[in-house]
Design an enzyme around this catalytic site. Sequence first.
Site, short mmCIF file in Angstrom:
data_model
loop_
_atom_site.label_atom_id
_atom_site.label_comp_id
_atom_site.label_asym_id
_atom_site.label_seq_id
_atom_site.Cartn_x
_atom_site.Cartn_y
_atom_site.Cartn_z
N SER A 1 -3.55 -0.31 -2.08
CA SER A 1 -2.81 0.59 -2.97
C SER A 1 -3.75 1.62 -3.58
O SER A 1 -4.97 1.43 -3.59
CB SER A 1 -2.17 -0.24 -4.09
OG SER A 1 -1.79 0.56 -5.18
N TYR B 1 -1.20 -5.89 -11.15
CA TYR B 1 -1.09 -5.29 -9.81
C TYR B 1 -2.42 -4.64 -9.42
O TYR B 1 -2.92 -4.84 -8.30
CB TYR B 1 0.02 -4.26 -9.83
CG TYR B 1 0.35 -3.61 -8.51
CD1 TYR B 1 -0.12 -2.34 -8.20
CD2 TYR B 1 1.16 -4.25 -7.59
CE1 TYR B 1 0.19 -1.74 -7.00
CE2 TYR B 1 1.50 -3.64 -6.39
CZ TYR B 1 1.01 -2.39 -6.11
OH TYR B 1 1.33 -1.78 -4.91
P1 NAP Z 1 9.23 -3.78 -1.50
O1 NAP Z 1 10.22 -2.77 -1.10
O2 NAP Z 1 9.32 -4.40 -2.86
O3 NAP Z 1 9.16 -4.96 -0.38
C1 NAP Z 1 8.28 -6.03 -0.61
C2 NAP Z 1 8.68 -7.12 0.35
O4 NAP Z 1 7.85 -8.27 0.13
C3 NAP Z 1 10.12 -7.56 0.13
O5 NAP Z 1 10.76 -7.80 1.35
C4 NAP Z 1 9.93 -8.86 -0.64
O6 NAP Z 1 10.98 -9.77 -0.50
C5 NAP Z 1 8.69 -9.41 0.03
N1 NAP Z 1 8.08 -10.48 -0.77
C6 NAP Z 1 7.87 -10.51 -2.10
N2 NAP Z 1 7.31 -11.66 -2.46
C7 NAP Z 1 7.15 -12.40 -1.32
C8 NAP Z 1 6.62 -13.69 -1.04
N3 NAP Z 1 6.14 -14.49 -2.00
N4 NAP Z 1 6.63 -14.12 0.25
C9 NAP Z 1 7.15 -13.34 1.24
N5 NAP Z 1 7.66 -12.10 1.03
C10 NAP Z 1 7.66 -11.65 -0.24
O7 NAP Z 1 7.77 -3.15 -1.41
P2 NAP Z 1 7.23 -1.91 -0.56
O8 NAP Z 1 7.30 -0.69 -1.41
O9 NAP Z 1 7.82 -1.92 0.80
O10 NAP Z 1 5.69 -2.36 -0.52
C11 NAP Z 1 5.22 -3.19 0.50
C12 NAP Z 1 3.73 -3.38 0.22
O11 NAP Z 1 3.12 -2.09 0.04
C13 NAP Z 1 3.47 -4.14 -1.07
O12 NAP Z 1 2.32 -4.95 -0.90
C14 NAP Z 1 3.17 -3.03 -2.09
O13 NAP Z 1 2.34 -3.50 -3.13
C15 NAP Z 1 2.46 -2.05 -1.22
N6 NAP Z 1 2.44 -0.68 -1.69
C16 NAP Z 1 3.62 -0.04 -1.96
C17 NAP Z 1 3.56 1.31 -2.36
C18 NAP Z 1 4.79 2.11 -2.68
O14 NAP Z 1 4.65 3.20 -3.28
N7 NAP Z 1 5.98 1.65 -2.35
C19 NAP Z 1 2.34 1.96 -2.46
C20 NAP Z 1 1.17 1.23 -2.21
C21 NAP Z 1 1.25 -0.09 -1.81
P3 NAP Z 1 12.04 -9.84 -1.71
O15 NAP Z 1 12.94 -8.65 -1.57
O16 NAP Z 1 12.75 -11.15 -1.51
O17 NAP Z 1 11.27 -9.81 -3.03
C1 GCO Z 2 3.22 2.20 -9.86
C2 GCO Z 2 3.59 2.23 -8.39
C3 GCO Z 2 2.33 2.15 -7.56
C4 GCO Z 2 2.69 2.13 -6.10
C5 GCO Z 2 1.50 2.04 -5.26
C6 GCO Z 2 0.63 3.25 -5.37
O1 GCO Z 2 3.96 1.59 -10.64
O2 GCO Z 2 2.19 2.82 -10.19
O3 GCO Z 2 4.46 1.16 -8.08
O4 GCO Z 2 1.61 1.01 -7.90
O5 GCO Z 2 3.50 1.04 -5.81
O6 GCO Z 2 0.80 0.86 -5.42
O7 GCO Z 2 -0.35 3.17 -4.37
#
Ligand code: NAP
Ligand code: GCO
Length: 266
Positions: A146, A159
């Site tokens: 992230s 986080y």
């Molecule tokens: P999301 O929409 O919240 O999806 C997360 C997925 O992980 C959901 O399917 C969730 O299932 C599953 N999950 C949560 N806890 C779990 C567990 N204990 N075991 C198995 N599965 C589990 O998140 P996203 O935005 O797609 O993000 C995916 C990854 O990218 C995460 O690691 C997040 O931190 C990272 N990320 C996201 C962003 C962003 O801007 N979106 C940026 C940087 C990094 P449930 O629905 O049942 O909770």
């Molecule tokens: C926040 C956002 C971010 C993104 C991502 C950025 O609350 O700042 O959720 O944390 O998820 O991790 O890279």
Amino acid sequence: MDVSKFSLEGKIALVTGASYGIGFAIASAYAQCGATIVFNDIKQELVDKGLAAYKEAGIEAHGYVCDVTNEEQVAQFIAKVEEEVGVIDILVNNAGIIKRIPMCEMTAAEFRQVIDIDLNGPFIMAKAVIPSMIRKGHGKIINICSMMSELGRETVSAYAAAKGGLKMLTRNICSEYGAYNIQCNGIGPGYIATPQTAPLREIQPDGSKHPFDQFILAKTPANRWGVPEDLAGPAVFLASEASDFVNGHILYVDGGILAYIGKQPS
Ligand code: NAP
Ligand code: GCO
């Protein structure tokens, strides 16, 4: 250059938490490049939802219920996958949660839950697949880090601690298992439009953009939020033989946020 090195034909890819969101986009791209897709989620209803979504995209995925924080469940999950599908070639530690709470208002239990899923989970999953990767003579592990692997901000202490730790776990797996032809890299997405960031993009009662939405646009040279598909190409690269000499690297896919001080006042 042999462009077939970007192919994932014959590979088995496991993407955690990939019923939707970033994980789904990465798994779909892997399928397009020839990989067999395995994914998990913590609820059967989500696994079923994911299977239907993959089928609609023309992908015959294999879905399993598994909580990445539960070592016994993970061991059973991997054994079942190896029996029913085959040995995992590519692991993407995508599953994750966030809690946006001011640190002094966050309970230790809330802090621990984020660390458990976002950092302990990837450790447990990697530990479960590495022995078979060693026997197979190769493996790819990709940890979804992230911006918060590099930067802090208010209300995301747990986080940021988890994602900072995940950056260093990535580098340590590289250090410890690179000799076995296992490459462990990270992808650091910027701000991506998924359910996880939906609260930061809600339209305000007066119809204006969420203040955080405006803040991120001013911090992003690309002047837009990312979409999950923006991560597909980088994820394919790190899963393919084209990146066999890339190890311990965090590839930021952030539209330039990390390079930019932010839009200056006009
Ligand atoms: P999301 O929409 O919240 O999806 C997360 C997925 O992980 C959901 O399917 C969730 O299932 C599953 N999950 C949560 N806890 C779990 C567990 N204990 N075991 C198995 N599965 C589990 O998140 P996203 O935005 O797609 O993000 C995916 C990854 O990218 C995460 O690691 C997040 O931190 C990272 N990320 C996201 C962003 C962003 O801007 N979106 C940026 C940087 C990094 P449930 O629905 O049942 O909770
Ligand atoms: C926040 C956002 C971010 C993104 C991502 C950025 O609350 O700042 O959720 O944390 O998820 O991790 O890279």
